[in-house]
Design an enzyme around this catalytic site. Structure first.
Site, mmCIF file in Angstrom:
data_model
loop_
_atom_site.group_PDB
_atom_site.id
_atom_site.type_symbol
_atom_site.label_atom_id
_atom_site.label_comp_id
_atom_site.label_asym_id
_atom_site.label_seq_id
_atom_site.Cartn_x
_atom_site.Cartn_y
_atom_site.Cartn_z
ATOM 1 N N SER A 213 0.840 -1.209 0.000
ATOM 2 C CA SER A 213 0.000 0.000 0.000
ATOM 3 C C SER A 213 0.871 1.254 0.000
ATOM 4 O O SER A 213 0.593 2.223 -0.704
ATOM 5 C CB SER A 213 -0.877 0.045 1.251
ATOM 6 O OG SER A 213 -1.815 -0.983 1.215
ATOM 7 N N ARG B 76 -13.680 -7.368 -10.859
ATOM 8 C CA ARG B 76 -13.925 -6.604 -9.618
ATOM 9 C C ARG B 76 -14.644 -5.291 -9.881
ATOM 10 O O ARG B 76 -14.585 -4.723 -10.976
ATOM 11 C CB ARG B 76 -12.590 -6.393 -8.881
ATOM 12 C CG ARG B 76 -12.011 -7.718 -8.421
ATOM 13 C CD ARG B 76 -10.653 -7.588 -7.812
ATOM 14 N NE ARG B 76 -10.672 -6.864 -6.548
ATOM 15 C CZ ARG B 76 -9.574 -6.538 -5.891
ATOM 16 N NH1 ARG B 76 -8.383 -6.867 -6.374
ATOM 17 N NH2 ARG B 76 -9.655 -5.883 -4.759
ATOM 18 N N SER C 18 -13.517 1.282 2.659
ATOM 19 C CA SER C 18 -12.546 1.037 1.588
ATOM 20 C C SER C 18 -11.528 2.170 1.519
ATOM 21 O O SER C 18 -11.848 3.297 1.149
ATOM 22 C CB SER C 18 -13.246 0.900 0.238
ATOM 23 O OG SER C 18 -12.287 1.038 -0.790
ATOM 24 N N GLN D 271 -9.222 2.290 -0.576
ATOM 25 C CA GLN D 271 -8.977 2.600 -1.991
ATOM 26 C C GLN D 271 -9.907 3.704 -2.467
ATOM 27 O O GLN D 271 -9.482 4.648 -3.144
ATOM 28 C CB GLN D 271 -9.148 1.342 -2.835
ATOM 29 C CG GLN D 271 -8.101 0.276 -2.500
ATOM 30 C CD GLN D 271 -8.276 -1.010 -3.258
ATOM 31 O OE1 GLN D 271 -9.287 -1.210 -3.940
ATOM 32 N NE2 GLN D 271 -7.323 -1.914 -3.132
ATOM 33 N N ASP E 111 -7.113 -8.024 4.718
ATOM 34 C CA ASP E 111 -6.294 -8.861 3.826
ATOM 35 C C ASP E 111 -5.770 -10.121 4.507
ATOM 36 O O ASP E 111 -5.103 -10.933 3.873
ATOM 37 C CB ASP E 111 -5.117 -8.042 3.279
ATOM 38 C CG ASP E 111 -5.588 -6.967 2.305
ATOM 39 O OD1 ASP E 111 -6.694 -7.115 1.754
ATOM 40 O OD2 ASP E 111 -4.864 -5.984 2.109
ATOM 41 N N LYS F 230 -12.408 -9.393 -3.327
ATOM 42 C CA LYS F 230 -10.951 -9.308 -3.465
ATOM 43 C C LYS F 230 -10.477 -10.061 -4.718
ATOM 44 O O LYS F 230 -11.276 -10.376 -5.575
ATOM 45 C CB LYS F 230 -10.265 -9.841 -2.198
ATOM 46 C CG LYS F 230 -10.636 -9.046 -0.956
ATOM 47 C CD LYS F 230 -10.092 -7.628 -1.020
ATOM 48 C CE LYS F 230 -10.595 -6.772 0.102
ATOM 49 N NZ LYS F 230 -10.320 -5.360 -0.059
ATOM 50 N N ARG G 165 -12.827 -14.631 -1.498
ATOM 51 C CA ARG G 165 -11.984 -15.234 -0.449
ATOM 52 C C ARG G 165 -12.742 -15.970 0.644
ATOM 53 O O ARG G 165 -12.189 -16.874 1.261
ATOM 54 C CB ARG G 165 -11.071 -14.161 0.173
ATOM 55 C CG ARG G 165 -9.930 -13.821 -0.736
ATOM 56 C CD ARG G 165 -8.865 -13.021 -0.039
ATOM 57 N NE ARG G 165 -7.843 -12.675 -1.002
ATOM 58 C CZ ARG G 165 -7.121 -11.558 -0.958
ATOM 59 N NH1 ARG G 165 -7.311 -10.684 0.011
ATOM 60 N NH2 ARG G 165 -6.206 -11.312 -1.870
ATOM 61 N N ARG H 261 -2.935 -14.546 -2.175
ATOM 62 C CA ARG H 261 -3.147 -14.914 -0.773
ATOM 63 C C ARG H 261 -3.734 -16.313 -0.639
ATOM 64 O O ARG H 261 -3.554 -16.963 0.394
ATOM 65 C CB ARG H 261 -3.988 -13.851 -0.050
ATOM 66 C CG ARG H 261 -3.245 -12.522 -0.023
ATOM 67 C CD ARG H 261 -3.610 -11.579 1.081
ATOM 68 N NE ARG H 261 -2.568 -10.574 1.186
ATOM 69 C CZ ARG H 261 -2.631 -9.326 0.714
ATOM 70 N NH1 ARG H 261 -3.718 -8.900 0.115
ATOM 71 N NH2 ARG H 261 -1.606 -8.502 0.835
HETATM 72 C C1 S3P Z 1 -5.771 -1.309 0.089
HETATM 73 C C2 S3P Z 1 -7.030 -1.318 0.613
HETATM 74 C C3 S3P Z 1 -7.840 -2.529 0.816
HETATM 75 C C4 S3P Z 1 -6.971 -3.783 0.757
HETATM 76 C C5 S3P Z 1 -6.026 -3.761 -0.391
HETATM 77 C C6 S3P Z 1 -5.091 -2.566 -0.291
HETATM 78 C C7 S3P Z 1 -5.068 -0.024 -0.072
HETATM 79 O O1 S3P Z 1 -8.822 -2.617 -0.198
HETATM 80 O O2 S3P Z 1 -7.779 -4.944 0.695
HETATM 81 O O3 S3P Z 1 -5.256 -4.935 -0.433
HETATM 82 O O4 S3P Z 1 -3.830 -0.023 -0.265
HETATM 83 O O5 S3P Z 1 -5.728 1.020 -0.005
HETATM 84 P P1 S3P Z 1 -10.256 -1.876 -0.060
HETATM 85 O O6 S3P Z 1 -9.996 -0.433 -0.018
HETATM 86 O O7 S3P Z 1 -11.020 -2.293 -1.264
HETATM 87 O O8 S3P Z 1 -10.849 -2.429 1.194
#
Ligand code: S3P
Length: 453
Positions: free
Chosen positions: A40, A140, A184, A186, A336, A363, A367, A413
């Site tokens: 990240s 996704r 989220s 992201q 994760d 994911k 999962r 994973r």
């Molecule tokens: C991440 C946020 C998570 C995580 C991903 C990395 C990030 O996803 O599962 O592996 O770096 O912001 P989500 O934001 O979809 O939960």
């Protein structure tokens, strides 16, 4: 000297090299390991360095496919990048400074984080840009990020909310008010990146999730305010004209470390130290859950790098693991790690219950389904719904069957969890698509060999 190999043997070798066969549990160990850089943070560093003015440098950037995709996408947007053995250098394009050809296509590979965050930076793109990804990412959901980014004024075409996506930005981005309800990071981060180049303040009410982008913004002196409430954060981001170039040291990844923490917890008479791991509290759900289940874990040598907390993690084997009714407040900070946590539940006394986890099926592979499939193949009873799993643990669990893991959309994973299960519980395991680890943790098998030695 040349060795002649018949074509048939070569094909056999290639097929063999794609899978791994494990027939033996791991012996006791007492080791200290160093894991690669956090994924990240590596992606965020690259995206933010691309927006800075001047040369930014990072040490310990993760050299995995997700990061190489990030660097390649930035190169296509006109950013100059040098990836050396120990340092990555980015000559930033400055805010709104990407230079690229008409009809540029960016391949974000397997990375949801890259795919979603880069859209935030493209809200201002002058020409159309197409985003594509691999088979797993193309399944996704991107609506979650398209919806808020449309509010800035960008236009999108997508395949029913999935990749491929075409984005055409706006020269007049609006400030927005956005409520992020899933937890989220992201989506939150995509909106924060878009907000860098608007004409005022963007306000976000976000269910608490990993806060690396917020910490980065503070470190870079980008005007940001964060008010912490019980389960959510109120974030205000102001636009900036310039970000100064910056140097950064990326700590090790707790999500990658988790596989070895669990291997140690499940092994007999073993101890492990994982050095310099990022222990940001929005990422340590796995530690809290493992401790609740009876694992012995300690942090030592606490430090702060550029606003992020770092520590060495000490873990040792646990004999009396307890089942858990996992508090849902841990879900986002362990999102994760659930696959690997499920292995601990398989050996715990009693029935463990994990719920409100529909995001797990969003994911790289579904999962929750894969978690229960692996456990069922091991002979562990589970009850699974769309968003929950009950795991019927057995403290004396031993596997003596043949288990084959394949067609799992190359979810890194799933691969790593299967390898840890084989080493901890026994049986004869054939796990296909070994190259899946290249997306997040290319040295995973090398570290297993270090621990075995
Ligand atoms: C991440 C946020 C998570 C995580 C991903 C990395 C990030 O996803 O599962 O592996 O770096 O912001 P989500 O934001 O979809 O939960």
């Amino acid at each position: 000297m040349f060795i002649l190999v018949s074509p048939l043997k070569l094909i056999n070798f290639l097929i063999m090299s794609e899978k791994i066969i494990i027939k033996k549990t791991i012996n006791s160990f007492n080791k200290s390991i160093q894991i690669e850089g956090d994924k990240s943070l590596s992606i965020r560093w690259a995206l933010l360095a691309s927006q800075a003015t001047g040369i930014s440098k990072a040490k310990n950037i993760l050299k995995s496919e997700d990061i190489l995709s990030s660097l390649n996408c930035l190169k296509k947007l006109g950013v100059k990048i040098k990836l050396k053995k120990k340092i990555c250098e980015i000559h930033g394009a400055g805010i709104n400074g990407f230079l690229y050809k008409k009809n540029t296509t960016l391949n974000v590979g397997n990375s949801g984080t890259l795919g979603r965050l880069i859209l935030g930076l493209l809200v201002h793109s002058k020409k159309r840009i197409k985003i594509i990804g691999d088979k797993s990412l193309s399944k996704r959901d991107f609506i979650r990020v398209i919806k808020p980014l449309e509010k800035f004024g960008a236009k999108f075409k997508s395949n029913n909310g999935k990749l491929p996506i075409i984005i055409k930005g706006t020269s007049n981005p609006q400030n927005i008010i956005y409520e992020e309800k899933r937890g989220s990071a992201q989506c939150k981060s995509a909106v924060m990146l878009a907000a860098l180049n608007t004409f005022g303040q963007t306000k976000i009410k976000a269910k608490r999730s990993r806060n690396h982008t917020e910490i980065f913004f503070k470190f870079l002196k980008i005007p940001i305010k964060v008010k912490k409430k019980s389960t959510f954060d109120l974030i205000t981001v102001r636009n900036v004209k310039k970000i100064n170039s910056f140097n950064y040291r990326i700590p090790s990844d707790i999500s990658s470390s988790a596989f070895f923490l669990v291997l140690t917890v499940l092994s007999n008479n073993s101890k492990l130290t994982v050095k310099n791991v990022n222990i940001n509290s929005t990422r340590t759900g796995v530690i809290k859950i493992l401790k609740m289940m009876g694992a012995k874990i300690k942090f030592k040598n606490l430090k702060i790098y550029n606003g992020e907390k770092i520590a060495d993690i000490y873990v040792s084997s646990s004999k009396n693991l307890k089942s858990i009714n996992c508090p849902t407040s841990f879900n986002t900070s362990a999102i994760d790690e659930f696959l690997i946590i499920f292995l601990v539940a398989a050996k715990a006394k009693g029935v463990s219950y994990f719920r409100n986890l529909s995001e797990l099926n969003q994911k790289e592979s579904p999962r929750l389904k894969w978690g229960s499939k692996i456990l069922n193949l091991m002979g562990v009873k589970t009850k699974t719904t769309n968003d929950s799993i009950k795991i019927y643990g057995n403290p004396n669990l031993k596997v003596d069957k043949e288990i084959i893991i394949k067609n799992y959309l190359k979810d890194h994973r799933v691969f790593m969890t299967s390898v840890i299960a084989a080493l901890a519980f026994g049986g004869k395991w054939t796990v296909h698509d070994k190259d899946s680890i290249k997306t997040s943790f290319p040295s995973f098998l090398k570290i297993i060999n270090e621990i075995k030695r």
